[in-house]
Design a protein around this motif. Structure first.
Motif, PDB file in Angstrom:
ATOM      1  N   ARG A  61       0.874  -1.159   0.000  1.00 18.11           N
ATOM      2  CA  ARG A  61       0.000   0.000   0.000  1.00 18.11           C
ATOM      3  C   ARG A  61       0.919   1.218   0.000  1.00 18.11           C
ATOM      4  O   ARG A  61       1.920   1.230   0.723  1.00 18.11           O
ATOM      5  CB  ARG A  61      -0.891   0.012   1.248  1.00 18.11           C
ATOM      6  CG  ARG A  61      -1.952  -1.076   1.231  1.00 18.11           C
ATOM      7  CD  ARG A  61      -2.894  -0.992   2.423  1.00 18.11           C
ATOM      8  NE  ARG A  61      -2.244  -0.676   3.687  1.00 18.11           N
ATOM      9  CZ  ARG A  61      -1.615  -1.553   4.474  1.00 18.11           C
ATOM     10  NH1 ARG A  61      -1.542  -2.821   4.114  1.00 18.11           N
ATOM     11  NH2 ARG A  61      -1.073  -1.171   5.614  1.00 18.11           N
ATOM     12  N   ILE A  62       0.580   2.205  -0.819  1.00 14.96           N
ATOM     13  CA  ILE A  62       1.428   3.391  -0.863  1.00 14.96           C
ATOM     14  C   ILE A  62       0.665   4.636  -0.449  1.00 14.96           C
ATOM     15  O   ILE A  62      -0.552   4.705  -0.571  1.00 14.96           O
ATOM     16  CB  ILE A  62       2.074   3.634  -2.253  1.00 14.96           C
ATOM     17  CG1 ILE A  62       1.016   3.928  -3.315  1.00 14.96           C
ATOM     18  CG2 ILE A  62       2.995   2.502  -2.635  1.00 14.96           C
ATOM     19  CD1 ILE A  62       1.572   4.557  -4.587  1.00 14.96           C
ATOM     20  N   GLU A  63       1.452   5.581   0.026  1.00 15.79           N
ATOM     21  CA  GLU A  63       0.980   6.935   0.237  1.00 15.79           C
ATOM     22  C   GLU A  63       1.496   7.726  -0.953  1.00 15.79           C
ATOM     23  O   GLU A  63       2.694   7.682  -1.264  1.00 15.79           O
ATOM     24  CB  GLU A  63       1.558   7.492   1.534  1.00 15.79           C
ATOM     25  CG  GLU A  63       1.304   8.952   1.737  1.00 15.79           C
ATOM     26  CD  GLU A  63       2.090   9.524   2.913  1.00 15.79           C
ATOM     27  OE1 GLU A  63       2.045  10.766   3.052  1.00 15.79           O
ATOM     28  OE2 GLU A  63       2.745   8.785   3.645  1.00 15.79           O
ATOM     29  N   VAL A  64       0.616   8.397  -1.652  1.00 16.41           N
ATOM     30  CA  VAL A  64       1.036   9.243  -2.768  1.00 16.41           C
ATOM     31  C   VAL A  64       1.587  10.525  -2.171  1.00 16.41           C
ATOM     32  O   VAL A  64       0.888  11.230  -1.435  1.00 16.41           O
ATOM     33  CB  VAL A  64      -0.139   9.526  -3.730  1.00 16.41           C
ATOM     34  CG1 VAL A  64       0.278  10.526  -4.804  1.00 16.41           C
ATOM     35  CG2 VAL A  64      -0.625   8.228  -4.361  1.00 16.41           C
ATOM     36  N   THR A  65       2.862  10.824  -2.469  1.00 14.66           N
ATOM     37  CA  THR A  65       3.506  11.997  -1.871  1.00 14.66           C
ATOM     38  C   THR A  65       3.646  13.153  -2.845  1.00 14.66           C
ATOM     39  O   THR A  65       4.080  14.229  -2.448  1.00 14.66           O
ATOM     40  CB  THR A  65       4.888  11.629  -1.306  1.00 14.66           C
ATOM     41  OG1 THR A  65       5.687  11.077  -2.352  1.00 14.66           O
ATOM     42  CG2 THR A  65       4.749  10.615  -0.173  1.00 14.66           C
ATOM     43  N   GLY A  66       3.291  12.939  -4.102  1.00 12.82           N
ATOM     44  CA  GLY A  66       3.335  14.030  -5.058  1.00 12.82           C
ATOM     45  C   GLY A  66       3.092  13.564  -6.473  1.00 12.82           C
ATOM     46  O   GLY A  66       3.186  12.378  -6.779  1.00 12.82           O
ATOM     47  N   LEU A  67       2.761  14.526  -7.306  1.00 14.58           N
ATOM     48  CA  LEU A  67       2.626  14.289  -8.745  1.00 14.58           C
ATOM     49  C   LEU A  67       3.921  14.759  -9.393  1.00 14.58           C
ATOM     50  O   LEU A  67       4.265  15.938  -9.316  1.00 14.58           O
ATOM     51  CB  LEU A  67       1.434  15.054  -9.320  1.00 14.58           C
ATOM     52  CG  LEU A  67       1.238  14.963 -10.835  1.00 14.58           C
ATOM     53  CD1 LEU A  67       0.947  13.532 -11.264  1.00 14.58           C
ATOM     54  CD2 LEU A  67       0.108  15.896 -11.269  1.00 14.58           C
ATOM     55  N   LEU A  68       4.655  13.837  -9.999  1.00  9.52           N
ATOM     56  CA  LEU A  68       5.928  14.188 -10.630  1.00  9.52           C
ATOM     57  C   LEU A  68       5.731  14.789 -12.010  1.00  9.52           C
ATOM     58  O   LEU A  68       6.490  15.640 -12.433  1.00  9.52           O
ATOM     59  CB  LEU A  68       6.834  12.959 -10.719  1.00  9.52           C
ATOM     60  CG  LEU A  68       7.280  12.380  -9.386  1.00  9.52           C
ATOM     61  CD1 LEU A  68       8.003  11.055  -9.606  1.00  9.52           C
ATOM     62  CD2 LEU A  68       8.168  13.375  -8.652  1.00  9.52           C
ATOM     63  N   GLY A  69       4.726  14.310 -12.716  1.00 11.06           N
ATOM     64  CA  GLY A  69       4.494  14.846 -14.048  1.00 11.06           C
ATOM     65  C   GLY A  69       3.555  13.988 -14.859  1.00 11.06           C
ATOM     66  O   GLY A  69       3.007  12.989 -14.382  1.00 11.06           O
ATOM     67  N   VAL A  70       3.386  14.410 -16.097  1.00  8.97           N
ATOM     68  CA  VAL A  70       2.514  13.728 -17.040  1.00  8.97           C
ATOM     69  C   VAL A  70       3.322  13.447 -18.297  1.00  8.97           C
ATOM     70  O   VAL A  70       4.065  14.308 -18.780  1.00  8.97           O
ATOM     71  CB  VAL A  70       1.287  14.607 -17.390  1.00  8.97           C
ATOM     72  CG1 VAL A  70       0.424  13.933 -18.439  1.00  8.97           C
ATOM     73  CG2 VAL A  70       0.486  14.924 -16.136  1.00  8.97           C
ATOM     74  N   GLY A  97       5.558   7.868  -4.739  1.00 13.50           N
ATOM     75  CA  GLY A  97       4.876   7.149  -3.680  1.00 13.50           C
ATOM     76  C   GLY A  97       5.841   6.657  -2.622  1.00 13.50           C
ATOM     77  O   GLY A  97       7.023   6.451  -2.888  1.00 13.50           O
ATOM     78  N   ARG A  98       5.310   6.481  -1.439  1.00 12.87           N
ATOM     79  CA  ARG A  98       6.072   5.941  -0.310  1.00 12.87           C
ATOM     80  C   ARG A  98       5.313   4.732   0.215  1.00 12.87           C
ATOM     81  O   ARG A  98       4.094   4.787   0.421  1.00 12.87           O
ATOM     82  CB  ARG A  98       6.185   7.000   0.794  1.00 12.87           C
ATOM     83  CG  ARG A  98       7.006   6.556   1.998  1.00 12.87           C
ATOM     84  CD  ARG A  98       6.988   7.585   3.116  1.00 12.87           C
ATOM     85  NE  ARG A  98       5.670   7.760   3.705  1.00 12.87           N
ATOM     86  CZ  ARG A  98       5.098   6.929   4.580  1.00 12.87           C
ATOM     87  NH1 ARG A  98       5.724   5.826   4.953  1.00 12.87           N
ATOM     88  NH2 ARG A  98       3.900   7.187   5.068  1.00 12.87           N
ATOM     89  N   LEU A 138      11.837  12.435 -14.381  1.00 17.76           N
ATOM     90  CA  LEU A 138      10.889  13.317 -13.701  1.00 17.76           C
ATOM     91  C   LEU A 138      11.190  13.369 -12.200  1.00 17.76           C
ATOM     92  O   LEU A 138      11.147  14.427 -11.579  1.00 17.76           O
ATOM     93  CB  LEU A 138       9.448  12.855 -13.925  1.00 17.76           C
ATOM     94  CG  LEU A 138       8.849  13.101 -15.295  1.00 17.76           C
ATOM     95  CD1 LEU A 138       7.559  12.301 -15.471  1.00 17.76           C
ATOM     96  CD2 LEU A 138       8.596  14.587 -15.518  1.00 17.76           C
ATOM     97  N   TRP A 139      11.506  12.229 -11.612  1.00 21.01           N
ATOM     98  CA  TRP A 139      11.792  12.135 -10.186  1.00 21.01           C
ATOM     99  C   TRP A 139      13.058  12.916  -9.832  1.00 21.01           C
ATOM    100  O   TRP A 139      13.090  13.631  -8.832  1.00 21.01           O
ATOM    101  CB  TRP A 139      11.915  10.663  -9.799  1.00 21.01           C
ATOM    102  CG  TRP A 139      12.241  10.418  -8.365  1.00 21.01           C
ATOM    103  CD1 TRP A 139      11.407  10.544  -7.290  1.00 21.01           C
ATOM    104  CD2 TRP A 139      13.499   9.994  -7.855  1.00 21.01           C
ATOM    105  NE1 TRP A 139      12.081  10.218  -6.135  1.00 21.01           N
ATOM    106  CE2 TRP A 139      13.368   9.875  -6.454  1.00 21.01           C
ATOM    107  CE3 TRP A 139      14.733   9.697  -8.442  1.00 21.01           C
ATOM    108  CZ2 TRP A 139      14.419   9.468  -5.630  1.00 21.01           C
ATOM    109  CZ3 TRP A 139      15.776   9.291  -7.631  1.00 21.01           C
ATOM    110  CH2 TRP A 139      15.613   9.183  -6.234  1.00 21.01           C
ATOM    111  N   ARG A 140      14.074  12.780 -10.685  1.00 19.55           N
ATOM    112  CA  ARG A 140      15.350  13.464 -10.406  1.00 19.55           C
ATOM    113  C   ARG A 140      15.277  14.962 -10.683  1.00 19.55           C
ATOM    114  O   ARG A 140      15.758  15.775  -9.910  1.00 19.55           O
ATOM    115  CB  ARG A 140      16.469  12.850 -11.247  1.00 19.55           C
ATOM    116  CG  ARG A 140      16.895  11.485 -10.776  1.00 19.55           C
ATOM    117  CD  ARG A 140      18.062  10.942 -11.589  1.00 19.55           C
ATOM    118  NE  ARG A 140      18.515   9.683 -11.055  1.00 19.55           N
ATOM    119  CZ  ARG A 140      18.372   8.512 -11.684  1.00 19.55           C
ATOM    120  NH1 ARG A 140      17.823   8.466 -12.884  1.00 19.55           N
ATOM    121  NH2 ARG A 140      18.806   7.407 -11.124  1.00 19.55           N
TER     122      ARG A 140
END
Length: 156
Positions: A61-70, A97-98, A138-140
């Motif tokens: 199960r993850i916690e969404v911690t942000g939207l990196l992009g599309v 996600g975490r 995107l993450w970096r």
């Protein structure tokens, strides 16, 4: 030519220098690594899609911690025997996600058959789909506009 739009959501989960990936049979039968995630069901919010898909494919199960992009990609699939040609447009939302719970398990009867953590520095040596590299970029880079420019290819 038939037109097809697919909206999907994927997660970049990095923990202790490792990236969580799932393995999927490639179009030629050779397994390839993919980000956990997948297509949204009709009426489903992509935020809920990514959480559902990660759980289905990895057991976490993850916690969404942000939207990196599309990432948007479009390509034509030529007509095949008894099938019309398809103009495919994929819109892929990439979230960060975490892991918040669960335990690593493998999907049965789905689109993936294995999930595993990979050291970030070994990812370039894996057989993987182009979205893995796009998502890591995107993450970096965390571009303010939520997108990166790249040359179009048939499968990215």
């Amino acid at each position: 030519m038939r037109r097809r739009l697919r909206v999907a959501a994927y997660a970049v989960c990095v923990r202790d220098g490792q990236l969580l990936l799932a393995r999927s049979p490639g179009p030629d039968g050779v397994p390839e690594w993919v980000l956990p995630g997948g297509g949204a069901e009709h009426g489903e919010d992509p935020y809920d899609t990514v959480r559902r898909e990660v759980t289905e494919e990895t057991g976490y199960r993850i916690e969404v911690t942000g939207l990196l992009g599309v990432h948007s990609h479009r390509f034509a699939r030529p007509r095949r025997r008894l099938r019309r040609a398809v103009d495919h447009h994929g819109v892929r939302l990439v979230y960060e996600g975490r892991v918040a719970g669960g335990e690593l398990t493998f999907e049965t009867g789905g689109s993936t058959d294995l999930a595993a953590w990979h050291d970030l520095d070994t990812v370039p040596g894996l057989t993987r789909i182009p979205l893995v590299d796009i998502a890591l970029r995107l993450w970096r880079e965390r571009p303010a506009a939520g997108r990166i420019r790249q040359a179009p290819t048939p499968d990215n």
